[in-house]
Structures are given as structure tokens and as C-alpha cells.
Enzyme design. Structure first.
Site, mmCIF file in Angstrom:
data_model
loop_
_atom_site.group_PDB
_atom_site.id
_atom_site.type_symbol
_atom_site.label_atom_id
_atom_site.label_comp_id
_atom_site.label_asym_id
_atom_site.label_seq_id
_atom_site.Cartn_x
_atom_site.Cartn_y
_atom_site.Cartn_z
ATOM 1 N N SER A 250 -7.395 1.664 -17.331
ATOM 2 C CA SER A 250 -7.515 1.561 -15.877
ATOM 3 C C SER A 250 -8.871 2.064 -15.389
ATOM 4 C CB SER A 250 -6.407 2.395 -15.222
ATOM 5 O OG SER A 250 -6.612 2.505 -13.830
ATOM 6 N N ASP B 237 -23.842 -14.988 0.673
ATOM 7 C CA ASP B 237 -22.455 -14.516 0.650
ATOM 8 C C ASP B 237 -22.064 -13.882 -0.680
ATOM 9 O OD1 ASP B 237 -22.094 -16.678 -1.068
ATOM 10 O OD2 ASP B 237 -21.024 -17.907 0.388
ATOM 11 N N THR C 211 -22.739 -7.926 2.222
ATOM 12 C CA THR C 211 -22.353 -8.917 3.227
ATOM 13 C C THR C 211 -20.863 -9.212 3.116
ATOM 14 O OG1 THR C 211 -22.831 -10.822 1.785
ATOM 15 C CG2 THR C 211 -24.623 -10.008 3.185
ATOM 16 N N HIS D 157 -9.532 -2.514 -16.829
ATOM 17 C CA HIS D 157 -8.828 -3.482 -15.996
ATOM 18 C C HIS D 157 -9.638 -3.854 -14.751
ATOM 19 C CE1 HIS D 157 -4.686 -4.151 -17.472
ATOM 20 N NE2 HIS D 157 -4.579 -4.937 -16.421
#
Length: 734
Positions: free
Chosen positions: A309, A671, A676, A258
Site C-alpha cells: 500500500s 490538462d 490544473t 498499489h
């Protein structure tokens, strides 16, 4: 239009999901009527990294699909108020094309860093592609749009009411860059088409996923469970794309886990663990290149992750070490909730995300490069089958001559409980097979379920009868897109539902057996279930798992026999492919976008503080010398504009630049780098502040740096969008 005043009202589908399926208290709802362990599982066979003439042309491409990173609700947790406030990493579409040189048949698989894929997004992508390349090259039949299932991307691309409510609407601001980016990725792959080959490997990856519903899994027949070593799939399957010289063009892998490593308190857009995996793998294969800019494309697609999970340490009541599983029997005390813990939960969910992502990246790199894994070179026909299918009207024809029908969609009480990856509303629990007087009354006020619907969905106690509610239009899909791809002896099944581990296993096995029966496969046939793909239809459990009504079962909309229907329809697709016959019973995909709503607040013109200009530094870097061994955070704040003014596809809001010997500046971070951070904050109406952060680490090269910010502001009155930029002072890293 009608308004319903109730104490608690649904506002989301809660994918796992944060505050259950997000219910607003006292509100009007406006409704219209594990250390990575790698083992080779195919034995030892030397791989030669060269390709003979396989008869294929192949192409790979990547493009940015990041939409608005501010003010738009995130898709996945359905957590009230979880709107974007900046960017951790960009999200991408990665396209892979395989074409037969003989027949000119081609398939195009696209992996996107999204929670799911909108059926209307695919429709618009196909329309754009037909405008570029004609009617026959790319169609809804030979293009598959899959998702990584990240819960940290922007929402607004699903057209059905239940999923729109969770993100406050159908948001064109999200849709446009997503469509643009997917088309760009496919076009780039198309432009790079060349002779080459594709091979497949498989390896076991440990310490990267666990079952979040092991009790439900144990309801499956013991003899069936005995065929498998684990209660979640731990194999990664990887396709290597090589040109005629044997040079790598890309890698496409599937692994079931997931996209919930980063929790529901997050406000920075990113691609969760699979997004990080792609970032790390592409950095490895594209040394010295900025993220998303290198020639090698690495995609990490999703498989049967419904109960799988990334929170590998298990689930515990917050503030304690008491284990729990989201049931009433393990109810956590007081305000404590039952939450899964990632491998670095004591540090941060971002570090857990990095670990789970890096595990997948390392496995993919190992599979691509290591000669010790058995390799199967693909060759032979390229083919595909696709249909729009009314799943709610499906009738399963069993071998004993009996028939059983699916149901109009509905969601159960366990749906409101959420999961251990994102707990839901207090007072709701997983494993709920009986309603209560209060919620039964609320459910009746909202939409009373018919007797036949209650019987069809049993033992699910219906909380939301989404199938019999038609105001303003369908709340959940009835017509879904199912698809089967072939490249030689490799098959990909595109499924819009989140399949649990055993559901995915049964579907893959059924497709494999149908192929073998029809002479298309043998013992080496590889079948992958990819999803959610081409749309979103919530979950699919096995019949046995459905009886427990954990979150996954309660979120299986079409009743206990959903998996049987999927097996039947994919068997039909395989039969059609084997016989060379077209699909003739495809439905028409409905389009509700002219009726959709959007309650996302608009953004007004931007203003700068008195005496300041856009791009001005409000708080500069301090100090001006940093010791990287201390792992400090370099931070600078700017006068900014709302980032919704320009999503900057294939661009960046920030740079970290290193000064060169000749005095010029080289961009070393954007970005999209994981160290960052791009933070947006609204201080007053129209006044924005941008904070850029760079977290230093040991691998940063000593030198002189500066941080840049690149934004856009909307001019008052004219509405014109104007770019601006700003830079920090220089600083030294040593």
C-alpha cells in the site's frame, strides 16, 4: 435472462476496494444465465553513459489513451456512483521495443496507466498491428501489455461479468481510445527503432510502500521470511534505454505499490502515483516540453503489489487515532471505517499521491543518472514464450508424486470487506473463514456452490461462486494469458493476477532457478514479475496467506494452490525457452464481447443557455492580479459541451497561456499538468458547465496569462460534433 430480487446483490469486484465489492441495497440485478531514502544494493561500480555495440535495436514511444472523462464509472474501487466528472491528468501508454539485430527477434513491452489490462484489448491491438506491419512482426507472443494498477481511470475494458458489473458494462467508448493509444505508442517506438543498448540497475526505495496485510505475511515460513529485510519489496529495478551515442531514450522501472493514493471519493481521471511519477520524470528529462510530448519516455511499471500500500502512515478508524486492520477484532465504532493514511493525509490525498509518485520519480532519475549503482549491460538473445492457459483446470504435479488441482473461480467473504485502502461493505470483515446463515442463504440463491467447489476453495467461505455461474457467460476468466520475455540476462514474467509480496518473490525465484537449471541464467539473472498484465484474474496469495482469508486471500479466485500453478506454468515457459521449443498446448482465448452489456447512460445533444454560445465565459477570472506566494487558485467557468463528444487523444481540454513580448501566447500548461483541473458538471439535460482551475505555486513565472478551454458539442437533430473554444480575460501573476 433472469432477474434476481435480493436484499444485497453484488455489483462489483471491489478491487480494494471502495465499498467492498460494491453491493447495491434493495436492487434488481439483471443477470444473463515514508522522506525518500535511496541506497545502492549492488555495491559500487562506475557507470559510463555510452553504449558499445550490444547487437540491439531499441525504440521508445508514448501516446495518450484517455477515454471518456465524464459519466463513465471508474475502474478499481467499484464504488457505486464513482463516475468521472473531469480530468486531473491524462493517462498514457508507454512502449519499449528491444530487437536483436542478428535474429530480428523483438519484444515489445507496453505500460499503461490503467487498473489492469483487458485480454480483448490486447487481441484488438495485435489485430491492428498486423494490419500495419504484417502478420509476423508483432503478435500476441511478443507484445506484453502491462498496467500500473491505477484506481482512477475509466472502466469498461474487461470482458468478464464480475468486472463488467462493477463499471456497468463493457464500454466501447473506453476501449477505442485505449486501443488507438496503445497502437500509437507502439508505432512511435517502432518508427524510432535504432541501434542502442539497455542496462539494468537496482536500488532500495523507502517510505513509499507498506504492507496492508502484515498478519497474513507472518503466516509464511519463518525461514523464508528471514531471507528478506522487509515484508514488502522495496527495490526498484530500472532499465535504461540509450542510443549508440549514449543519449537517453527512455527508462522503464518496476516497483511494487498499489495505485490507491487517490481515494474512492475522487471524480477526476488520473494515473494515481505511478502516473504522477511518469509525469515528474518526463518533466525532468524533457525540460521545456509539454507533458507527453518529449522524446524521453519514462514508465513506472507494476510488480507484486497485491498487499503493498502507498498509505505509509498505517490504518486508523476515521475520525480517531485508533489503529485498525479491517478485522472484526479491530472494528471501528459507529460509522467510522478503517482507512489507510497516506504521507500527507492531513492535507489531501492528492498531495499524498504527489509524494509517493515523486519518490518513485526521484529514485528512477537517481538510478538512471547516478554512477554509484552497479550496472549490468544487457546483451545476448531476445526471446519470448506465451500461452493461453486454463488456470481453473490446472493440476499441480508435486515432487513427492502427489497431485493437487485448482478450482473454478469463487470469491470469499473477505472480498466483500474490501481493504484498508478502500473499505468495503459494513458487516463484512477481513480474516473471515466461516460464513453466516444469512449470507450463505443469499449466496445459495445467487448460485449454490457444489460440494466439490466448497471443498476445493476451503477455508474460503464462498460468497460468490463465479466459476459455476455461466449466465450470461463467464464471470471470471478461466483462460488467461501468461508470458515470459528475455533480453540477454533480463527476464520479465507477465502475470494477470495481483501477486502478494511473497507470492511474487516465490514466482521470481522459481523462474530464476528454472533458468539457471537450463543454462539460461546465473547468479546475476534478473527476473521481474509485471502485472496485472495481458488480462485480469484478481489476486494470488501464497498457500499460507490464503488460510487467513484477508481480502487478498478471499480474492484469490482459483483456490489455495493458485501460486503453485503459476510457478508450474512459468517453469514450463522457461524450459521451452531454454530448449528452443515452441509452446504447443496453448488454449484459445474466448471472446464474449458480442454478449456483453452496457448500462452506462448515453449522452444527448448539448444545449447552451439562452443568450449564450458554447465557449462563452460564465464566470471569469477574479481578481485579475494574483500573488503566487499565496498559492491561490485561478478559476474560470465556461458554457461547455459533454467531454464524451471527443476524448481529445494527444490533445487537451484546457491551456494556460503566457503572453510573450511580441504579443503572442505560449502554452505553458495543459490538462495533463498536476496543478490544473478540468471539471465537468451537468446542470440540466444537455447543458454542461466547464470549470478550469490553475493552482499557482512558487515556481510559476511572473507575467500575464489567460486560460483557454477547448470543447465539442453535439448538435440537436443532426448529431454532428462541432468544436468550440473560449478564453478567460487576461490576468497577472506576480
Amino acid at each position: 435472462m433472469r432477474g434476481i430480487l435480493i436484499n444485497l446483490v453484488t455489483t462489483g469486484y471491489s478491487q480494494d476496494h471502495g465499498v467492498g465489492f460494491t453491493l447495491f441495497y434493495y436492487a434488481f440485478l439483471i443477470v444473463y444465465k515514508e522522506t525518500i531514502t535511496i541506497t545502492a544494493v549492488f555495491g559500487q561500480q562506475e557507470q559510463q553513459h555510452h553504449q558499445q555495440d550490444t547487437g540491439y535495436r531499441i525504440g521508445t514511444g508514448v501516446a495518450d489513451i484517455t477515454g471518456p472523462v465524464a459519466e463513465v464509472m471508474m475502474m478499481g474501487y467499484a464504488e457505486v456512483g464513482q463516475t468521472g466528472k473531469g480530468l486531473l491528468q491524462r493517462i498514457y501508454a508507454r512502449a519499449f521495443i528491444i530487437e536483436s539485430e542478428d535474429t530480428k527477434q523483438r519484444i515489445c513491452f507496453v505500460n499503461t496507466d490503467t487498473q489492469s489490462m483487458g485480454d480483448i484489448i490486447k487481441k484488438r491491438v495485435i489485430q491492428r498491428l498486423k494490419g500495419l506491419y504484417g502478420e509476423a512482426i508483432y503478435t500476441e507472443q511478443n507484445v506484453m501489455l502491462s498496467s500500473t494498477h491505477s484506481h482512477s481511470g475509466m472502466g469498461g475494458y474487461l470482458q468478464h461479468v464480475l468486472y463488467e458489473i462493477s463499471v456497468l458494462g463493457y464500454i466501447e467508448e473506453t476501449n477505442k481510445p485505449m486501443v488507438d493509444g496503445i497502437v500509437n505508442a507502439i508505432s512511435r517506438a517502432h518508427d524510432k527503432l535504432q541501434k542502442g543498448g539497455v542496462s539494468v540497475k537496482r536500488g532500495e526505495l523507502l517510505d513509499t510502500n507498506i504492507s496492508r496485510s502484515p498478519a497474513a505475511y507472518l503466516l509464511n515460513p519463518e525461514a523464508e521470511r528471514a531471507q528478506y529485510k522487509y515484508d514488502v519489496d522495496k527495490d526498484m529495478t530500472l532499465l535504461s534505454f540509450l542510443n549508440a551515442k549514449g543519449d537517453g531514450l527512455g527508462a522503464l522501472s518496476w516497483f511494487a505499490v498499489h495505485g490507491v493514493s487517490i481515494n474512492n471519493t475522487n471524480r477526476l481521471i488520473n494515473g494515481d502515483n505511478k502516473g504522477y511519477a511518469a509525469y515528474a520524470a518526463e518533466k525532468h528529462f524533457n525540460p521545456g516540453r509539454l507533458p507527453g510530448k518529449g522524446p524521453f519516455v519514462a514508465a513506472f511499471a507494476q510488480a507484486n503489489e497485491g498487499d503493498s500500500s502507498p498509505n505509509t502512515l498505517g490504518s486508523y478508524c476515521t475520525g480517531t487515532d485508533d489503529p485498525c486492520d479491517g478485522t472484526k477484532e479491530t472494528k471501528c465504532p459507529g460509522s467510522s471505517t478503517c482507512n489507510g493514511r497516506g504521507p500527507a493525509w492531513t492535507v489531501s490525498d492528492l498531495e499524498s499521491n504527489r509524494i509517493i509518485g515523486q519518490n518513485q520519480a526521484d529514485m528512477a532519475i537517481k538510478l538512471f543518472s547516478d554512477d554509484s549503482f552497479k550496472i549490468m549491460d544487457l546483451n545476448g538473445p531476445v526471446d519470448y514464450r506465451q500461452k493461453y492457459w486454463d488456470i481453473s483446470a490446472a493440476v499441480i504435479q508435486r515432487e513427492d508424486g502427489t497431485n493437487v488441482s485448482l478450482c473454478p473461480p469463487a470469491m470469499g467473504y473477505g472480498f466483500a470487506a474490501g481493504t484498508t485502502d478502500g473499505p468495503g461493505l459494513s458487516g463484512f470483515y477481513q480474516n473471515t473463514t466461516h460464513g453466516n446463515i444469512f449470507w450463505d442463504l443469499v449466496s445459495t440463491i445467487y448460485q449454490p456452490a457444489s460440494k466439490s467447489q466448497r471443498e476445493c476453495q476451503s477455508p474460503k467461505p464462498i460468497l460468490l461462486d463465479t466459476g459455476e455461474q455461466k449466465i450470461p457467460y463467464d464471470w471470471q476468466p478461466r483462460i488467461i494469458d501468461v508470458q515470459l520475455f528475455r533480453a540477454g540476462n533480463f527476464y520479465i514474467a507477465g502475470v494477470p493476477s495481483e501477486m502478494t509480496t511473497m507470492s511474487g518473490r516465490r514466482l521470481r525465484n522459481a523462474i530464476k532457478q528454472a533458468l539457471i537449471k537450463n543454462g539460461l541464467g546465473n547468479d546475476d539473472t534478473v527476473v521481474i514479475q509485471s502485472g496485472p498484465a495481458n488480462g485480469y484474474a484478481s489476486y494470488c496469495t501464497t498457500y499460507e496467506e490464503y488460510q487467513m482469508q484477508r481480502y487478498e486471500g478471499a480474492s484469490t479466485p482459483y483456490g489455495p494452490h493458485t501460486l503453485e500453478a503459476y510457478i508450474q506454468v512459468f517453469t514450463q515457459l522457461a524450459d521451452s525457452m531454454a530448449k528452443g521449443e515452441p509452446i504447443t498446448d496453448s488454449e484459445e482465448l474466448p471472446d464474449f464481447t458480442d454478449e456483453t452489456f452496457n448500462f452506462t447512460p448515453g449522452h444527448i445533444a448539448d444545449i447552451a443557455p439562452i443568450g449564450r454560445h458554447f465557449g462563452d465565459v460564465l464566470r471569469d477570472v477574479a481578481p485579475t492580479t494574483f500573488n503566487k506566494n499565496e498559492k491561490p487558485t485561478v478559476s474560470v467557468r465556461f458554457v461547455g459541451g459533454n467531454p464524451r463528444n471527443d476524448v481529445k487523444l494527444d490533445d487537451t481540454y484546457l491551456t494556460v497561456e503566457q503572453k510573450q513580448q511580441d504579443g503572442s501566447w505560449k502554452v505553458v500548461r495543459t490538462d495533463d499538468d498536476y496543478d490544473t483541473r478540468f471539471h465537468w458538471a451537468s446542470k440540466l439535460a444537455g447543458l454542461s458547465q466547464i470549470t478550469v482551475e490553475w493552482i499557482l505555486s512558487d515556481d510559476v513565472e511572473a507575467g500575464t496569462y489567460r486560460i483557454g478551454y477547448f470543447g465539442d458539442h453535439k448538435v440537436i437533430l443532426s448529431g454532428k460534433i462541432v468544436p468550440h473554444q473560449g478564453y478567460s480575460r487576461e490576468f497577472t501573476v506576480q
